[in-house]
Design a protein around this motif. Sequence first.
Motif, PDB file in Angstrom:
ATOM      1  N   GLU A   2      20.491  72.601  34.311  1.00 29.82           N
ATOM      2  CA  GLU A   2      20.923  71.272  34.750  1.00 29.82           C
ATOM      3  C   GLU A   2      19.898  70.188  34.405  1.00 29.82           C
ATOM      4  OE1 GLU A   2      23.123  71.569  38.470  1.00 29.82           O
ATOM      5  OE2 GLU A   2      22.479  69.516  38.845  1.00 29.82           O
ATOM      6  N   GLU A   3      18.622  70.558  34.416  1.00 26.42           N
ATOM      7  CA  GLU A   3      17.572  69.580  34.101  1.00 26.42           C
ATOM      8  C   GLU A   3      17.669  69.144  32.634  1.00 26.42           C
ATOM      9  OE1 GLU A   3      15.349  66.933  35.279  1.00 26.42           O
ATOM     10  OE2 GLU A   3      16.003  68.402  36.775  1.00 26.42           O
ATOM     11  N   LYS A   4      17.898  70.139  31.757  1.00 23.73           N
ATOM     12  CA  LYS A   4      18.044  69.839  30.333  1.00 23.73           C
ATOM     13  C   LYS A   4      19.295  68.992  30.096  1.00 23.73           C
ATOM     14  CE  LYS A   4      15.581  73.558  28.011  1.00 23.73           C
ATOM     15  NZ  LYS A   4      15.701  74.845  27.326  1.00 23.73           N
ATOM     16  N   ARG A  28      20.530  66.809  32.163  1.00 19.07           N
ATOM     17  CA  ARG A  28      20.190  65.437  32.562  1.00 19.07           C
ATOM     18  C   ARG A  28      19.453  64.707  31.438  1.00 19.07           C
ATOM     19  NH1 ARG A  28      20.046  63.508  37.581  1.00 19.07           N
ATOM     20  NH2 ARG A  28      20.946  64.781  39.217  1.00 19.07           N
ATOM     21  N   VAL A  29      18.505  65.411  30.824  1.00 22.53           N
ATOM     22  CA  VAL A  29      17.743  64.819  29.715  1.00 22.53           C
ATOM     23  C   VAL A  29      18.700  64.474  28.573  1.00 22.53           C
ATOM     24  CG1 VAL A  29      15.941  65.282  27.992  1.00 22.53           C
ATOM     25  CG2 VAL A  29      15.627  66.044  30.350  1.00 22.53           C
ATOM     26  N   LYS A  30      19.629  65.381  28.304  1.00 21.29           N
ATOM     27  CA  LYS A  30      20.599  65.171  27.219  1.00 21.29           C
ATOM     28  C   LYS A  30      21.478  63.946  27.502  1.00 21.29           C
ATOM     29  CE  LYS A  30      23.280  68.119  24.198  1.00 21.29           C
ATOM     30  NZ  LYS A  30      24.028  69.365  24.059  1.00 21.29           N
ATOM     31  N   VAL A  31      21.898  63.805  28.764  1.00 25.75           N
ATOM     32  CA  VAL A  31      22.723  62.647  29.149  1.00 25.75           C
ATOM     33  C   VAL A  31      21.932  61.355  28.967  1.00 25.75           C
ATOM     34  CG1 VAL A  31      23.943  61.527  31.076  1.00 25.75           C
ATOM     35  CG2 VAL A  31      24.197  63.967  30.714  1.00 25.75           C
ATOM     36  N   LYS A  32      20.641  61.393  29.361  1.00 27.72           N
ATOM     37  CA  LYS A  32      19.777  60.212  29.189  1.00 27.72           C
ATOM     38  C   LYS A  32      19.662  59.856  27.707  1.00 27.72           C
ATOM     39  CE  LYS A  32      16.848  60.532  33.235  1.00 27.72           C
ATOM     40  NZ  LYS A  32      15.607  61.103  33.739  1.00 27.72           N
ATOM     41  N   GLN A  33      19.485  60.894  26.866  1.00 25.32           N
ATOM     42  CA  GLN A  33      19.382  60.659  25.414  1.00 25.32           C
ATOM     43  C   GLN A  33      20.679  60.046  24.877  1.00 25.32           C
ATOM     44  OE1 GLN A  33      18.415  64.588  24.062  1.00 25.32           O
ATOM     45  NE2 GLN A  33      16.209  64.248  24.169  1.00 25.32           N
ATOM     46  N   LYS A  34      21.796  60.563  25.382  1.00 31.34           N
ATOM     47  CA  LYS A  34      23.095  60.031  24.942  1.00 31.34           C
ATOM     48  C   LYS A  34      23.247  58.569  25.348  1.00 31.34           C
ATOM     49  CE  LYS A  34      26.189  63.987  24.562  1.00 31.34           C
ATOM     50  NZ  LYS A  34      27.313  64.697  25.197  1.00 31.34           N
ATOM     51  N   ALA A  35      22.801  58.250  26.576  1.00 27.68           N
ATOM     52  CA  ALA A  35      22.882  56.865  27.064  1.00 27.68           C
ATOM     53  C   ALA A  35      22.033  55.955  26.178  1.00 27.68           C
ATOM     54  CB  ALA A  35      22.421  56.801  28.517  1.00 27.68           C
ATOM     55  N   THR A  36      20.814  56.426  25.849  1.00 25.81           N
ATOM     56  CA  THR A  36      19.933  55.634  24.975  1.00 25.81           C
ATOM     57  C   THR A  36      20.599  55.415  23.624  1.00 25.81           C
ATOM     58  OG1 THR A  36      18.112  56.774  26.055  1.00 25.81           O
ATOM     59  CG2 THR A  36      17.549  55.494  24.106  1.00 25.81           C
ATOM     60  N   MET A  37      21.186  56.485  23.083  1.00 28.92           N
ATOM     61  CA  MET A  37      21.862  56.391  21.786  1.00 28.92           C
ATOM     62  C   MET A  37      23.025  55.392  21.848  1.00 28.92           C
ATOM     63  SD  MET A  37      21.551  57.293  18.768  1.00 28.92           S
ATOM     64  CE  MET A  37      20.358  58.596  18.828  1.00 28.92           C
ATOM     65  N   SER A  38      23.735  55.377  22.974  1.00 33.95           N
ATOM     66  CA  SER A  38      24.848  54.432  23.133  1.00 33.95           C
ATOM     67  C   SER A  38      24.348  52.994  23.064  1.00 33.95           C
ATOM     68  CB  SER A  38      25.543  54.649  24.482  1.00 33.95           C
ATOM     69  OG  SER A  38      26.113  55.913  24.505  1.00 33.95           O
ATOM     70  N   LYS A  95      28.818  64.547  40.567  1.00 29.93           N
ATOM     71  CA  LYS A  95      29.403  64.333  39.238  1.00 29.93           C
ATOM     72  C   LYS A  95      28.570  65.028  38.159  1.00 29.93           C
ATOM     73  CE  LYS A  95      32.266  60.209  39.306  1.00 29.93           C
ATOM     74  NZ  LYS A  95      32.370  58.818  38.880  1.00 29.93           N
ATOM     75  N   VAL A  96      27.247  64.998  38.324  1.00 31.37           N
ATOM     76  CA  VAL A  96      26.371  65.659  37.346  1.00 31.37           C
ATOM     77  C   VAL A  96      26.682  67.148  37.318  1.00 31.37           C
ATOM     78  CG1 VAL A  96      23.970  66.286  36.822  1.00 31.37           C
ATOM     79  CG2 VAL A  96      24.512  63.963  37.446  1.00 31.37           C
ATOM     80  N   LYS A  97      26.828  67.741  38.517  1.00 28.39           N
ATOM     81  CA  LYS A  97      27.134  69.175  38.599  1.00 28.39           C
ATOM     82  C   LYS A  97      28.461  69.490  37.916  1.00 28.39           C
ATOM     83  CE  LYS A  97      24.587  70.461  42.762  1.00 28.39           C
ATOM     84  NZ  LYS A  97      23.389  70.900  42.067  1.00 28.39           N
ATOM     85  N   THR A  98      29.481  68.641  38.200  1.00 27.19           N
ATOM     86  CA  THR A  98      30.806  68.861  37.594  1.00 27.19           C
ATOM     87  C   THR A  98      30.728  68.742  36.078  1.00 27.19           C
ATOM     88  OG1 THR A  98      31.679  67.761  39.551  1.00 27.19           O
ATOM     89  CG2 THR A  98      33.243  68.180  37.794  1.00 27.19           C
ATOM     90  N   LYS A  99      30.067  67.690  35.607  1.00 26.42           N
ATOM     91  CA  LYS A  99      29.967  67.470  34.148  1.00 26.42           C
ATOM     92  C   LYS A  99      29.157  68.571  33.477  1.00 26.42           C
ATOM     93  CE  LYS A  99      32.328  63.727  33.554  1.00 26.42           C
ATOM     94  NZ  LYS A  99      33.510  63.701  32.686  1.00 26.42           N
ATOM     95  N   PHE A 100      28.117  69.058  34.186  1.00 25.65           N
ATOM     96  CA  PHE A 100      27.298  70.139  33.646  1.00 25.65           C
ATOM     97  C   PHE A 100      28.147  71.404  33.482  1.00 25.65           C
ATOM     98  CE2 PHE A 100      24.610  73.880  34.680  1.00 25.65           C
ATOM     99  CZ  PHE A 100      23.866  73.906  33.514  1.00 25.65           C
ATOM    100  N   LEU A 101      28.957  71.661  34.516  1.00 19.67           N
ATOM    101  CA  LEU A 101      29.850  72.826  34.466  1.00 19.67           C
ATOM    102  C   LEU A 101      30.843  72.694  33.316  1.00 19.67           C
ATOM    103  CD1 LEU A 101      29.807  75.215  36.436  1.00 19.67           C
ATOM    104  CD2 LEU A 101      31.840  74.272  37.500  1.00 19.67           C
ATOM    105  N   GLU A 102      31.390  71.476  33.142  1.00 21.99           N
ATOM    106  CA  GLU A 102      32.348  71.236  32.057  1.00 21.99           C
ATOM    107  C   GLU A 102      31.682  71.395  30.687  1.00 21.99           C
ATOM    108  OE1 GLU A 102      34.120  67.415  32.701  1.00 21.99           O
ATOM    109  OE2 GLU A 102      35.218  68.112  34.470  1.00 21.99           O
ATOM    110  N   ALA A 103      30.430  70.932  30.610  1.00 18.59           N
ATOM    111  CA  ALA A 103      29.718  70.988  29.317  1.00 18.59           C
ATOM    112  C   ALA A 103      29.325  72.408  28.939  1.00 18.59           C
ATOM    113  CB  ALA A 103      28.486  70.099  29.372  1.00 18.59           C
ATOM    114  N   THR A 104      29.075  73.240  29.952  1.00 17.47           N
ATOM    115  CA  THR A 104      28.631  74.602  29.644  1.00 17.47           C
ATOM    116  C   THR A 104      29.761  75.626  29.753  1.00 17.47           C
ATOM    117  OG1 THR A 104      27.904  74.786  31.935  1.00 17.47           O
ATOM    118  CG2 THR A 104      26.218  74.243  30.301  1.00 17.47           C
TER     119      THR A 104
END
Lengths: 71, 146
Positions: free
Chosen positions: B3-5, B7-17, B76-85
């Motif tokens: 889940e920590e990774k 979060r980092v990935k989501v932050k990177q995606k936000a920066t990229m956006s 929401k992070v937990k749900t999205k993490f579950l969906e992503a994995t």
Amino acid sequence: MKITNQIARFRKETKTSQAELAAAVGVTRQTIISLEGGKYIASLPLAYKIARNFGRTIEETFNLEGVFNNE
Amino acid sequence: MNEEKFRVKVKQKATMSFVIAALGLLLLNASRLDGYFVPENFGYVSGYYLGVSLGFIFGGVIHGIILLRLLKNETKVKTKFLEATDERNIAINEKSAVLTLYVGVIGLLFATFFMKTEQEIQMLLYTAFGLVLVYLFAKMFYNNKM
């Protein structure tokens, strides 16, 4: 080749909801629905997790029709 | 991925956006400076530049804000993490991507023979839009099938 499973039966026996099972094995509820409906075949790690969650073996939980018959 | 990774990935995606939004702003300004938005030069290309840059700006900012807001909500992070994995979701995405690639390659082959486009940018945008549609339909199809 068709893989059937006893997930729905074991779930009813242990009174576990689809959401609870999904959370326990780390997948979405939709995946459990698809598995129970026979639309999706679980990977080996997921099959292990599901079987272990019910305290069963993979052979008891999943059945490869026409090759093994554990009914 | 834990889940920590995630979060980092989501932050990177936000920066990229936000980077994409900034690129949109740059494109808009560059096309303005190039004189595409003065009435005598206004044409198809002006429309493309305006559409693409505004799409980048609004798409990037909105997507970035959505991702940043997601990080503030634990559930929401937990749900999205579950969906992503989730292995089924991963399989659906992979199958859809492969189908889109096939359709794209076949489409481009046919386009080479039959399409007489006057402007390359027009064909490029149609292809990109078409492939996004194909990907979305493929996801819907596999979501029902699997």
